[in-house]
Design an enzyme around this catalytic site. Structure first.
Site, mmCIF file in Angstrom:
data_model
loop_
_atom_site.group_PDB
_atom_site.id
_atom_site.type_symbol
_atom_site.label_atom_id
_atom_site.label_comp_id
_atom_site.label_asym_id
_atom_site.label_seq_id
_atom_site.Cartn_x
_atom_site.Cartn_y
_atom_site.Cartn_z
ATOM 1 N N GLY A 52 -58.240 -34.118 -19.434
ATOM 2 C CA GLY A 52 -58.905 -33.220 -20.372
ATOM 3 C C GLY A 52 -58.099 -32.797 -21.592
ATOM 4 O O GLY A 52 -58.483 -31.855 -22.273
ATOM 5 N N ASP A 72 -65.998 -38.515 -17.194
ATOM 6 C CA ASP A 72 -64.971 -39.360 -16.569
ATOM 7 C C ASP A 72 -65.381 -39.669 -15.129
ATOM 8 O O ASP A 72 -66.110 -38.901 -14.498
ATOM 9 C CB ASP A 72 -63.594 -38.671 -16.568
ATOM 10 C CG ASP A 72 -62.450 -39.680 -16.452
ATOM 11 O OD1 ASP A 72 -61.742 -39.884 -17.460
ATOM 12 O OD2 ASP A 72 -62.276 -40.289 -15.371
ATOM 13 N N ASP A 90 -69.956 -42.235 -14.532
ATOM 14 C CA ASP A 90 -69.579 -43.518 -15.107
ATOM 15 C C ASP A 90 -70.258 -43.669 -16.464
ATOM 16 O O ASP A 90 -71.465 -43.419 -16.583
ATOM 17 C CB ASP A 90 -70.082 -44.616 -14.145
ATOM 18 C CG ASP A 90 -69.551 -45.988 -14.492
ATOM 19 O OD1 ASP A 90 -69.314 -46.258 -15.692
ATOM 20 O OD2 ASP A 90 -69.385 -46.798 -13.562
ATOM 21 N N ASP A 111 -60.819 -42.477 -24.857
ATOM 22 C CA ASP A 111 -59.464 -42.849 -24.447
ATOM 23 C C ASP A 111 -59.593 -43.652 -23.143
ATOM 24 O O ASP A 111 -58.673 -43.699 -22.334
ATOM 25 C CB ASP A 111 -58.653 -41.564 -24.224
ATOM 26 C CG ASP A 111 -57.160 -41.792 -24.217
ATOM 27 O OD1 ASP A 111 -56.700 -42.785 -24.812
ATOM 28 O OD2 ASP A 111 -56.441 -40.969 -23.607
ATOM 29 N N LYS A 151 -59.931 -46.348 -27.765
ATOM 30 C CA LYS A 151 -58.673 -47.010 -27.413
ATOM 31 C C LYS A 151 -58.935 -48.451 -27.021
ATOM 32 O O LYS A 151 -59.852 -48.723 -26.254
ATOM 33 C CB LYS A 151 -58.031 -46.270 -26.243
ATOM 34 C CG LYS A 151 -56.797 -46.985 -25.719
ATOM 35 C CD LYS A 151 -55.861 -46.079 -25.018
ATOM 36 C CE LYS A 151 -56.293 -45.723 -23.616
ATOM 37 N NZ LYS A 151 -55.321 -44.783 -23.035
HETATM 38 C C1 LIG Z 1 -55.958 -42.404 -20.278
HETATM 39 S S1 LIG Z 1 -57.125 -41.586 -19.295
HETATM 40 C C2 LIG Z 1 -57.814 -40.407 -20.410
HETATM 41 C C3 LIG Z 1 -56.895 -39.264 -20.787
HETATM 42 C C4 LIG Z 1 -57.630 -38.188 -21.585
HETATM 43 N N1 LIG Z 1 -57.983 -38.687 -22.916
HETATM 44 C C5 LIG Z 1 -56.844 -36.924 -21.765
HETATM 45 O O1 LIG Z 1 -56.432 -36.669 -22.909
HETATM 46 O O2 LIG Z 1 -56.658 -36.175 -20.821
HETATM 47 C C6 LIG Z 1 -58.406 -42.776 -19.161
HETATM 48 C C7 LIG Z 1 -59.577 -42.355 -18.316
HETATM 49 O O3 LIG Z 1 -60.644 -43.324 -18.416
HETATM 50 C C8 LIG Z 1 -61.428 -43.130 -17.244
HETATM 51 N N2 LIG Z 1 -62.418 -44.214 -17.058
HETATM 52 C C9 LIG Z 1 -62.183 -45.539 -16.911
HETATM 53 N N3 LIG Z 1 -63.346 -46.220 -16.744
HETATM 54 C C10 LIG Z 1 -64.336 -45.289 -16.798
HETATM 55 C C11 LIG Z 1 -65.768 -45.356 -16.698
HETATM 56 N N4 LIG Z 1 -66.401 -46.526 -16.485
HETATM 57 N N5 LIG Z 1 -66.490 -44.218 -16.822
HETATM 58 C C12 LIG Z 1 -65.850 -43.024 -17.018
HETATM 59 N N6 LIG Z 1 -64.505 -42.893 -17.121
HETATM 60 C C13 LIG Z 1 -63.753 -44.005 -17.007
HETATM 61 C C14 LIG Z 1 -60.381 -43.064 -16.142
HETATM 62 O O4 LIG Z 1 -60.912 -42.457 -14.985
HETATM 63 C C15 LIG Z 1 -59.269 -42.233 -16.813
HETATM 64 O O5 LIG Z 1 -59.321 -40.880 -16.435
#
Ligand SMILES: C[S@@+](CC[C@H](N)C(=O)[O-])C[C@H]1O[C@@H](n2cnc3c(N)ncnc32)[C@H](O)[C@@H]1O
Length: 197
Positions: A52, A72, A90, A111, A151
């Site tokens: 977050g 997320d 998702d 991200d 990203k």
């Molecule tokens: C690098 S982290 C994000 C960090 C966030 N931007 C922060 O500042 O706290 C990437 C996130 O993408 C999520 N993610 C990956 N595939 C996803 C999907 N299909 N649907 C939702 N979230 C997804 C992962 O669960 C992970 O928490």
């Protein structure tokens, strides 16, 4: 000689000192300082939002008159502010966009990162699929003139991602914030001014 990977670098410490849940906040902060995409009062959708820190930064920028919605796969600790809401789900699940109760956003940030395999081409392919979905969500839920940040882990589909983004946005720029670890291949694609409603 390549510098050893240091998980507790200066951004890690800064995040701790400034109350951010992750050091990623400083990536979005650098993007915001360069492109000024988010304004006070904006409605912002953050995809791949856990834990977050993007949402925390966005919340500070949009203020009380804005709205920040995060999605997320993992649960996100709730925020104290009533205009900041996190949903577990998702991004490929159509139903999640009905649940969030806001149809149109000024900015979409992503991200999103796939569960990595360590095989570069596989990870880049998964990241491409996530970003294709970000662009699909932007088609429906981003207002005309709105902006996207996503990203990417460049691989063989990278030029296709840029082509798809250019179809939807007037200006498309790649950007690597200082907080991106030198060992990482990640790059943020910024799409400015969505062309169609
Ligand atoms: C690098 S982290 C994000 C960090 C966030 N931007 C922060 O500042 O706290 C990437 C996130 O993408 C999520 N993610 C990956 N595939 C996803 C999907 N299909 N649907 C939702 N979230 C997804 C992962 O669960 C992970 O928490």
């Amino acid at each position: 000689m390549k510098k050893a990977y240091n998980p507790q670098d200066k951004y890690f410490q800064k995040a701790k000192d400034e109350g951010y849940r992750a050091r990623s906040a400083y990536k979005l902060d650098a993007i915001q300082k360069k492109f000024h995409l988010i304004s006070a009062g904006d409605r912002v959708l953050d995809l791949g939002a856990a834990p977050g820190s993007f949402m925390q930064l966005v919340g500070r920028i949009v203020g009380d008159s804005g709205i920040v919605i995060g999605i997320d796969l993992q649960s996100i600790k709730p925020f104290r502010k009533s205009n900041m809401k996190a949903y577990e789900g998702d991004i490929f699940d159509e139903n999640i966009y009905e649940k969030i109760g806001v149809f149109e956003f000024d900015v979409i940030t992503s991200d999103l990162a796939p569960a990595t395999t360590g095989i570069k081409s596989v990870d880049a392919g998964k990241s491409f699929q996530l970003n294709e979905q970000v662009l699909e969500v932007a088609k429906i839920h981003l207002k005309k003139g709105g902006h996207v940040v996503m990203k990417a882990f460049p691989g063989e589909n990278h030029s296709e991602l840029i082509r798809l983004t250019k179809k939807q946005f007037k200006t498309v720029k790649p950007f690597v914030p200082d907080a991106v670890r030198k060992s990482s291949r990640e790059v943020y694609i910024v799409g400015i001014n969505k062309l169609l409603a």
